[in-house]
Design a protein around this motif. Structure first.
Motif, mmCIF file in Angstrom:
data_model
loop_
_atom_site.group_PDB
_atom_site.id
_atom_site.type_symbol
_atom_site.label_atom_id
_atom_site.label_comp_id
_atom_site.label_asym_id
_atom_site.label_seq_id
_atom_site.Cartn_x
_atom_site.Cartn_y
_atom_site.Cartn_z
ATOM 1 N N ALA A 1 3.663 18.162 -17.745
ATOM 2 C CA ALA A 1 3.095 19.499 -17.953
ATOM 3 C C ALA A 1 3.075 20.316 -16.663
ATOM 4 O O ALA A 1 2.508 21.388 -16.611
ATOM 5 C CB ALA A 1 1.695 19.372 -18.506
ATOM 6 N N TRP A 2 3.683 19.780 -15.630
ATOM 7 C CA TRP A 2 3.532 20.385 -14.310
ATOM 8 C C TRP A 2 4.177 21.766 -14.210
ATOM 9 O O TRP A 2 3.727 22.630 -13.478
ATOM 10 C CB TRP A 2 4.165 19.449 -13.268
ATOM 11 C CG TRP A 2 3.434 19.426 -11.997
ATOM 12 C CD1 TRP A 2 3.924 19.771 -10.780
ATOM 13 C CD2 TRP A 2 2.079 19.051 -11.789
ATOM 14 N NE1 TRP A 2 2.944 19.629 -9.833
ATOM 15 C CE2 TRP A 2 1.815 19.199 -10.421
ATOM 16 C CE3 TRP A 2 1.047 18.624 -12.622
ATOM 17 C CZ2 TRP A 2 0.563 18.919 -9.868
ATOM 18 C CZ3 TRP A 2 -0.186 18.341 -12.081
ATOM 19 C CH2 TRP A 2 -0.418 18.494 -10.720
ATOM 20 N N MET B 1 2.172 7.100 -6.598
ATOM 21 C CA MET B 1 1.214 8.130 -6.995
ATOM 22 C C MET B 1 1.799 9.515 -6.772
ATOM 23 O O MET B 1 1.716 10.388 -7.627
ATOM 24 C CB MET B 1 -0.085 7.984 -6.196
ATOM 25 C CG MET B 1 -0.997 6.898 -6.741
ATOM 26 S SD MET B 1 -2.325 6.513 -5.594
ATOM 27 C CE MET B 1 -3.313 7.990 -5.725
ATOM 28 N N ASN C 1 4.915 14.960 -13.216
ATOM 29 C CA ASN C 1 4.057 15.110 -14.384
ATOM 30 C C ASN C 1 4.664 16.131 -15.349
ATOM 31 O O ASN C 1 5.083 17.212 -14.960
ATOM 32 C CB ASN C 1 2.671 15.578 -13.924
ATOM 33 C CG ASN C 1 1.637 15.323 -14.984
ATOM 34 O OD1 ASN C 1 1.892 15.570 -16.156
ATOM 35 N ND2 ASN C 1 0.495 14.816 -14.591
ATOM 36 N N ILE D 1 1.180 4.402 -2.789
ATOM 37 C CA ILE D 1 1.020 5.820 -2.464
ATOM 38 C C ILE D 1 2.232 6.598 -2.948
ATOM 39 O O ILE D 1 2.104 7.654 -3.571
ATOM 40 C CB ILE D 1 0.835 5.998 -0.935
ATOM 41 C CG1 ILE D 1 -0.447 5.316 -0.495
ATOM 42 C CG2 ILE D 1 0.803 7.471 -0.570
ATOM 43 C CD1 ILE D 1 -0.504 5.093 0.997
ATOM 44 N N SER E 1 4.471 10.309 -9.352
ATOM 45 C CA SER E 1 3.934 10.611 -10.671
ATOM 46 C C SER E 1 3.246 11.972 -10.698
ATOM 47 O O SER E 1 3.229 12.646 -11.712
ATOM 48 C CB SER E 1 2.974 9.509 -11.126
ATOM 49 O OG SER E 1 1.833 9.513 -10.312
ATOM 50 N N VAL E 2 2.707 12.399 -9.556
ATOM 51 C CA VAL E 2 2.123 13.735 -9.492
ATOM 52 C C VAL E 2 3.215 14.775 -9.641
ATOM 53 O O VAL E 2 3.115 15.722 -10.412
ATOM 54 C CB VAL E 2 1.358 13.953 -8.163
ATOM 55 C CG1 VAL E 2 0.974 15.422 -8.012
ATOM 56 C CG2 VAL E 2 0.111 13.095 -8.116
ATOM 57 N N THR F 1 2.051 24.841 -14.395
ATOM 58 C CA THR F 1 0.793 24.841 -13.670
ATOM 59 C C THR F 1 0.854 25.863 -12.548
ATOM 60 O O THR F 1 1.767 25.864 -11.744
ATOM 61 C CB THR F 1 0.506 23.457 -13.094
ATOM 62 O OG1 THR F 1 0.463 22.530 -14.164
ATOM 63 C CG2 THR F 1 -0.822 23.435 -12.372
ATOM 64 N N LYS G 1 0.837 -1.203 0.000
ATOM 65 C CA LYS G 1 0.000 0.000 0.000
ATOM 66 C C LYS G 1 0.873 1.255 0.000
ATOM 67 O O LYS G 1 0.631 2.199 -0.738
ATOM 68 C CB LYS G 1 -0.898 -0.035 1.238
ATOM 69 C CG LYS G 1 -2.026 0.965 1.188
ATOM 70 C CD LYS G 1 -3.088 0.657 2.229
ATOM 71 C CE LYS G 1 -2.555 0.854 3.625
ATOM 72 N NZ LYS G 1 -3.479 0.400 4.674
#
Lengths: 380, 549
Positions: free
Chosen positions: A19-20, A10, A17, A7, A13-14, A23, A3
């Motif tokens: 195109a980050w 995730m 990213n 996490i 990968s955030v 932003t 688990k």
């Protein structure tokens, strides 16, 4: 473990990213003295909240880590303390006063609408903005210019979206730099809200009432915003674009506009004495219909009843020509049907009426010319 | 029916009950099958009905939200038309506020208040039955409007005039009648709560000996009684404006569309506290239980809750800073709103002080309670930011606001409901819930809910307005993540459904008091709680023992 790995994956990968990089995470500083004050105020409160959060959650997590039953913690038996209660009532009050003082100052500055150099009336309607320059005789509508194919994706069309997708208009509002520009904001139908983040202006457009706002922009540029109050079906499709020009460029723009208005008046006059062929009328009619009518009555002419009735086979589109022209010019009170007399030229109204009377199997065969439209509008 | 009910409180029953405060199950006299639920006047049955109804509505409203998130997954219109999108956001809001959160709290009130007060039932059992059973009809009307020619209401759950009157799609009547029925249900429920608390407290239970849970429901019920008629008034004005030619909100007839917002938010702001004060009550019960320490500052909690309730009537126009209020109005409402941070802060400090030097354990109700305190506080911080009028001009009607109220309502109200549900499930069903599954529910919800709502802060600050079916390209990345979080959070709630069904069907037998740190009269009766409890009042010692612990 599994688990936790998920996490972590995730989170990574955030963060990575592609195109980050461009932003935007925080509020804009904007391009006016007021918008910078607003930004500073935002940061002040954010920092105070962050510090309080770290303290309170820190104490809580200390408890969670060290005062566990599983670690053999025995509960203490204190359960009230007037001193502590007074302390943690008083400290927040002091902090609040520290926040309220700059907030009050900024607010008083924002609400000072006096001594403006330029005054522009902004009128919202479903789903476009109308700008009217006081003392200049210049007025025009400003509508979304992103082509329909770019946002209607149901048909799986893969049209590439523009950089300013949904934030572009046909005719932007133009204002000069370093002048106090006052906006008088109102609405023709439901409540809209005129919002340009770079100016820190968000002011509701209320039907029947006029609100005020002002700005003084330092730097020329193009600034974008959107309607901020739910105003019906196409609320998401009525952007705001403001072009800020140097006072010299602004004057040039004003002159250009005056000339364009004069030319348009001449063309209007000329169209009265000429008549168009059916092909010309139908072609211009379809373009005009798509731009101004299809949001409600739909491309298919079937409308979205009961709010937006069908035109295909409708009593008006197949009835007398005069009534048809009349409703296009004057709208219908108490419904979403606007008055297009001011929005379209005589030629466009003639074409769109012709189109509606002959499209979708409404084969009335009627041709309507500018002079017919003038005749109906002249009666009033 | 009447004689039946009367016979239930026969002397034999009372004698049995004197010792333990609970009856043996032999005197239930309940009907069987559907009639039991249709005709019931038993507070536990009605509580169960409310809770199931609320959960079904939560899943319904959640399904609507997942369609919204699917449309917003990427730029462009892929799945739904803008008009239907507006119907989704409107009905999602109404279903969650009036269908999920409020009835769920009423369910808790029904189940727990009589048992906490040492009372045999709610004071007005037949009205109780009615106030529940009109709710399904209200929502049948509201949801049924999706299948009407006009479609469902599409003007936002705040139904601002004239979008909801002159320019409505014809669904205003369905909307108006549905909300009227929900309002009647709420008013009756609130009257019942007030009457029960004032008249049915066991002898010797003074107001300041009531559990804080009871206090928060008491105050909430008063708020409801004051503001629900205001909602009914504004809905009626909308109906007459739309259908009978009045001009309350039409400038052309001498009315004022901004007056609508004043009346609506005079209801709307206390409504926000109606959905959070009972949450405070639940958290003030669970945190002491799992800290094995008495609630810190009981009386200051009572005063803080009352202050929040009173202040809630003085802050409504902070929802309307952009409507063009005069400077004085903006300043007044800004100061009053900021002031709310003080009693709210007191509550949070008190919970942390309760945990401080306690003996903490982390059963699922405690996990949800801790998550509540942290995440609700984050919602409180953004609330404080929104209170500052000049900055509110930037935040207003953006995703920053959406993030704010979802932190308060989902990780606030909903998480407190889960904390309470896990806490009292053993009492309700007589079984312990499946611990592993419940932890899955918690951790999945916690992670996904933050993925869902936290990036909304950034979206709002970057300038994304709320209630739009499509957005500019710079918002695309966050919206994708928000949607993924939304689907995950929605699906995680099915774990809760599984836990509850398993718990009803069986599981480890629950003791009368399964939590060693819990206090309150409800733990003095057996688990599952017998159909009738406290037919005779508890003894003074029992009451004092609960208070002194």
């Amino acid at each position: 473990m599994g688990k936790h790995k998920l996490i972590l994956l995730m989170l990574v990968s955030v963060v990575t990213n592609v195109a980050w990089a461009d932003t935007q995470l925080n509020l804009t500083k904007g391009v006016t003295a007021v918008s910078r004050d607003v930004y500073d105020l935002h940061m002040l409160v954010l920092y105070i909240c962050t510090v309080i959060g770290i303290l309170v959650f820190g104490i809580m997590f200390w408890s969670i880590i060290f005062h566990r039953k599983s670690k053999g913690a025995k509960p203490a038996d204190f359960h009230e303390s007037t001193k502590v209660e007074i302390l943690w009532t008083a400290i927040p009050i002091v902090l609040l006063i520290a926040m309220a003082i700059p907030a009050t100052k900024t607010l008083i500055a924002m609400e000072d609408n006096e001594n403006s150099d330029v005054t522009i009336q902004i009128t919202g309607s479903q789903w476009k903005w109308h700008y009217k320059y006081f003392d200049q005789d210049i007025e025009y509508y400003s509508v979304l210019s992103t082509p329909r194919e770019q946002y209607q994706n149901q048909q799986q069309t893969s049209v590439v979206k523009d950089e300013n997708y949904l934030l572009e208009v046909d005719k932007p509002l133009v204002i000069p730099t370093n002048k106090k520009v006052r906006f008088l904001i109102t609405s023709d139908d439901v409540i809209h809200s005129w919002w340009v983040p770079a100016f820190a202006i968000k002011q509701d457009a209320n039907p029947g009432f006029i609100n005020e706002a002002w700005t003084r922009v330092d730097e020329p540029g193009t600034y974008r915003g959107q309607c901020a109050e739910l105003c019906g079906k196409d609320h998401g499709f009525m952007p705001i674009v403001v072009e800020v020009k140097s006072p010299e460029d602004y004057d040039i723009w004003l002159t250009e506009q005056q000339q364009r208005i004069a030319q348009a008046a001449n063309a209007e006059q000329a169209s009265l004495s000429s008549s168009m062929s059916k092909e010309e009328l139908m072609q211009l009619g379809e373009t005009t219909y798509t731009a101004y009518c299809s949001a409600c009555h739909q491309i298919t002419g079937l409308g979205l009843p009961p709010a937006f009735p069908a035109l295909k086979g409708s009593a008006i589109a197949t009835g007398t020509i005069k009534d048809h022209i009349d409703i296009v010019i004057n709208g219908k009170a108490g419904t979403g049907m606007q008055a297009y007399g001011k929005q379209l030229t005589l030629k466009e109204i003639a074409a769109v009426v012709t189109y509606e009377r002959n499209a979708w199997g409404n084969n009335t065969g009627d041709l309507v010319q500018s002079a017919d439209v003038k005749a109906v509008s002249g009666e009033q | 029916m009447t004689t039946d009910t009367l016979n239930n409180t026969s002397t034999a029953d009372i004698e049995v009950a004197v010792n333990q405060g609970d009856n043996s199950g032999n005197h239930d006299h309940k009907m069987t099958g559907i009639k039991r639920w249709l005709y019931t006047t038993n507070h536990k049955d009605i509580g169960t009905l409310y809770l199931w109804f609320a959960f079904i509505m939560l899943l319904t409203g959640g399904a609507l939200a997942m369609v919204i998130r699917a449309e917003l997954f990427q730029p462009g219109l892929q799945l739904v038309e803008p008009d239907f999108f507006n119907q989704l956001t409107t009905v999602h809001g109404l279903v969650m506020v009036f269908g999920a959160i409020m009835p769920a709290f009423t369910g808790f009130a029904n189940w727990m208040l009589p048992m906490m007060l040492g009372a045999p039932d709610m004071a007005l059992p037949r009205m109780n039955n009615w106030s529940f059973w009109i709710l399904p009809f209200a929502f049948a009307i509201l949801l049924g409007s999706f299948f009407m020619e006009s479609g469902a209401p599409n003007f936002g759950w705040t139904f601002y005039a004239p979008l909801s009157t002159t320019y409505s799609n014809g669904s205003t009547a369905f909307f108006g009648f549905a909300v009227h029925i929900m309002g009647i249900s709420s008013i009756m429920g609130a009257i019942n709560i007030v009457v029960t608390i004032m008249n049915m407290r066991a002898p010797g239970m003074t107001y300041m000996k009531m559990p804080l849970f009871v206090w928060t429901f008491f105050i909430t019920a008063y708020l409801l009684i004051v503001v629900m008629p205001v909602l009914a008034g504004v809905v009626t004005m909308i109906l007459t404006d739309t259908y009978f030619g009045t001009s309350f909100f039409d400038a052309a007839g001498g009315g004022d569309p901004v007056m609508f917002q004043h009346i609506f938010w005079f209801f709307g702001h206390p409504e926000v506290y109606i959905m959070i004060l009972p949450a405070f009550g639940i958290i003030s019960t669970t945190i002491p239980a799992f800290s094995r320490k008495k609630l810190f500052g009981y009386s200051s909690m009572v005063y803080a809750t009352s202050s929040i309730a009173l202040l809630s009537f003085l802050v409504w126009a902070h929802h309307m800073f952009t409507t063009g209020m005069p400077l004085f109005g903006e300043l007044f409402f800004m100061y009053c709103t900021m002031l709310i941070a003080v009693p709210t802060g007191v509550k949070i400090f008190n919970w942390v002080a309760t945990m401080w030097r306690g003996s903490l354990s982390f059963e699922t109700p405690m996990l949800f309670s801790i998550a509540f305190v942290i995440l609700f506080t984050i919602g409180g911080f953004s609330g404080l930011m929104l209170a500052m009028t000049p900055v509110d001009f930037q935040y207003h009607d953006t995703y920053f606001v959406v993030a704010h109220f979802h932190y308060v309502l989902v990780t606030g109200s909903l998480f407190s409901l889960y904390a309470g549900a896990y806490f009292w499930l053993p009492k309700w069903t007589g079984h312990m819930y499946n611990d592993t599954l419940s932890k899955w529910h918690f951790w999945c919800s916690l992670i996904s809910v933050n993925l869902l709502f936290f990036p909304m802060h950034f979206l709002g600050l970057a300038g994304m307005p709320r209630r739009i079916p499509d957005y500019a390209l710079q918002f695309a990345d966050f919206n994708k993540w928000v949607s993924i979080g939304g689907f995950a959070f929605g699906l995680s709630q099915l774990i809760f459904l599984a836990v509850v069904i398993k718990c009803i069907r069986g599981g480890e037998k629950a003791l009368a008091k399964p939590w060693d740190g819990a206090v309150g009269l409800e733990w003095t009766v057996a688990s599952p709680a017998p159909y009738h409890t406290f037919s005779a009042p508890p003894s003074q010692q029992d009451i004092d023992k609960q208070h002194e612990n």
